[in-house]
Write a protein that holds these residues in place. Structure first.
Motif, short mmCIF file in Angstrom:
data_model
loop_
_atom_site.label_atom_id
_atom_site.label_comp_id
_atom_site.label_asym_id
_atom_site.label_seq_id
_atom_site.Cartn_x
_atom_site.Cartn_y
_atom_site.Cartn_z
N ARG A 13 -45.99 45.68 31.27
CA ARG A 13 -45.94 46.49 31.64
C ARG A 13 -44.85 47.23 30.67
N TYR A 14 -45.52 47.88 29.96
CA TYR A 14 -45.22 49.12 29.28
C TYR A 14 -45.26 50.28 28.79
N ARG A 15 -44.30 51.22 27.83
CA ARG A 15 -44.62 52.52 28.27
C ARG A 15 -44.81 52.74 26.99
N LEU A 16 -45.49 54.39 26.97
CA LEU A 16 -45.99 54.71 25.40
C LEU A 16 -45.75 56.54 25.42
N VAL B 167 -56.75 47.80 25.44
CA VAL B 167 -56.31 48.84 25.74
C VAL B 167 -57.81 49.92 25.78
N GLU B 168 -58.01 50.60 26.91
CA GLU B 168 -59.25 51.26 26.30
C GLU B 168 -58.34 52.56 26.71
N ALA B 169 -58.37 53.50 25.93
CA ALA B 169 -58.63 54.88 26.16
C ALA B 169 -57.90 55.40 27.27
N ASP B 170 -57.43 56.01 27.13
CA ASP B 170 -56.87 57.50 28.65
C ASP B 170 -57.11 58.74 28.32
N PRO B 171 -57.82 59.42 28.69
CA PRO B 171 -58.28 60.72 28.41
C PRO B 171 -56.47 61.45 28.93
N ASN B 172 -57.10 60.76 30.17
CA ASN B 172 -55.72 62.25 30.80
C ASN B 172 -54.37 61.84 31.40
N SER B 173 -53.49 61.17 30.03
CA SER B 173 -52.89 60.41 29.43
C SER B 173 -51.76 60.94 28.27
N LEU B 174 -51.85 62.69 28.60
CA LEU B 174 -51.59 63.20 27.77
C LEU B 174 -50.33 63.29 27.75
N VAL C 190 -48.89 51.49 31.05
CA VAL C 190 -49.68 50.52 30.72
C VAL C 190 -49.62 49.06 31.76
N ALA C 191 -50.07 48.73 32.36
CA ALA C 191 -49.76 47.52 33.26
C ALA C 191 -51.10 46.71 33.46
N ILE C 192 -50.59 45.55 32.46
CA ILE C 192 -52.03 44.81 32.52
C ILE C 192 -51.13 43.39 33.58
N GLU C 193 -52.88 43.37 34.12
CA GLU C 193 -53.05 41.83 35.07
C GLU C 193 -53.91 40.86 34.48
N LEU C 194 -52.77 39.96 34.30
CA LEU C 194 -52.90 38.05 33.15
C LEU C 194 -54.60 37.91 33.96
N ASP C 195 -55.52 37.59 32.67
CA ASP C 195 -56.63 37.86 32.96
C ASP C 195 -55.78 35.73 34.32
N ALA D 271 -56.86 54.41 22.37
CA ALA D 271 -57.31 52.59 22.61
C ALA D 271 -55.70 52.35 21.29
N HIS D 272 -55.31 50.84 21.74
CA HIS D 272 -55.12 49.84 21.31
C HIS D 272 -55.17 48.79 21.61
N THR D 273 -54.65 47.78 21.16
CA THR D 273 -54.32 46.67 21.44
C THR D 273 -53.36 45.42 22.15
N MET D 274 -53.05 44.69 22.83
CA MET D 274 -51.63 44.36 22.94
C MET D 274 -51.56 42.75 23.37
N MET D 275 -51.18 41.59 23.02
CA MET D 275 -50.52 40.24 23.36
C MET D 275 -50.10 40.31 24.44
N VAL D 276 -49.99 39.07 24.53
CA VAL D 276 -49.60 38.55 26.11
C VAL D 276 -49.36 36.71 25.64
N PHE D 277 -48.15 36.61 24.81
CA PHE D 277 -48.14 34.51 24.01
C PHE D 277 -46.88 34.37 24.59
N VAL D 278 -46.83 33.18 24.27
CA VAL D 278 -45.50 32.54 25.15
C VAL D 278 -44.54 31.64 23.70
N ARG D 279 -43.45 32.34 23.90
CA ARG D 279 -42.10 31.20 22.61
C ARG D 279 -41.63 30.64 23.11
#
Length: 260
Positions: free
Chosen positions: A122-125, A167-174, A179-184, A139-147
């Motif tokens: 999760r993160y906040r814009l 991450v798709e555009a969200d016209p309702n997030s003015l 942003v919450a991402i469930e991992l595959d 719209a934008h992209t994000m990555m999840v990986f291991v260090r």
């Protein structure tokens, strides 16, 4: 070897934006002369004033750090975060040069015990209600990986495990976007590993619309936690924004999971 100057603009409600130019190792308010050493001192937070992070009634707004709805009391799910409790000085970080388009801000989060299974992040814009330059709708992209113990991978796309999300555009997030991402698939961390959440600094060529990542100036500012990719394409030249540039801000990104 060419040294790139990465300028993060820090927005605070009621104050002029401050700019932190990482490559040049200085922090200044817009229009001021560079100050050697970078970072702030004596409680100065890159030009942010006491209204930063407050709502229109002047009360501290910590809703962006609240637990997700749907979590129930007694849940074994653990939140991994680099900010503890409500943030008293919250702003956002965003690129100020077109060349920073598609570079990434990232946070590495270490669990309290191993093995640890991460299932979502999760993160906040920040939205344009706080600053007209910020566009949380796009719209934008994000990555999840291991260090691992070798450090941040220069080419995360070649790492395993790794997930890339568009991450798709969200016209309702003015007014901002949580942003919450469930991992595959769950990512299991072993001793010495950390989960990395990386968010693209999407920036239009004319800088009219930008992704602004929520950040907190409350200390402490741990090392090996906050990163900038240094490049917009792989291989990345990851820099520790605290250790390398004395940028005293924590990017607010979270991961959720449980010890196995």
């Amino acid at each position: 070897m060419t040294t790139r100057s990465f300028c993060l603009r820090v927005h605070a409600r009621g104050a002029q934006p401050a700019m932190a130019c990482l490559g040049a190792l200085f922090v200044c308010q817009l229009g001021c002369a560079p100050v050697e050493g970078g970072g702030s001192s004596e409680g100065e937070e890159l030009g942010a004033d006491s209204t930063a992070g407050e709502d229109e009634q002047g009360e501290q707004d910590s809703s962006w750090l609240e637990t997700d709805e749907g979590e129930t009391e007694g849940s074994e799910e653990i939140e991994l975060a680099n900010v503890e409790g409500p943030c008293t000085n919250s702003d956002s970080l965003t690129a100020t040069e077109p060349t920073e388009d598609q570079s990434y801000l990232a946070v590495a989060l270490t669990p309290p015990a191993f093995p640890f299974e991460v299932t979502r992040v999760r993160y906040r814009l920040l939205g344009e209600d706080m600053n007209p330059d910020c566009n949380s709708q796009q719209a934008h992209t994000m990555m999840v990986f291991v260090r691992d113990e070798q450090g941040m991978p220069a080419s995360p796309s070649m790492a395993e495990p790794m997930e890339f999300h568009a991450v798709e555009a969200d016209p309702n997030s003015l007014s901002g976007r949580d942003v919450a991402i469930e991992l595959d698939a769950p990512i299991v961390l072993e001793e010495g590993e950390a989960i990395v959440v990386a968010v693209e600094l999407k920036t239009l060529p004319d800088l009219s619309d930008k992704i602004c990542v929520r950040a907190c100036a409350d200390g402490p500012w741990p090392l090996e936690t906050n990163y900038w990719s240094g490049e917009s394409t792989e291989p990345y030249a990851w820099a520790d924004t605290v250790a390398d540039y004395d940028l005293q801000w924590n990017m607010v990104m979270m991961a959720y999971g449980a010890a196995l």
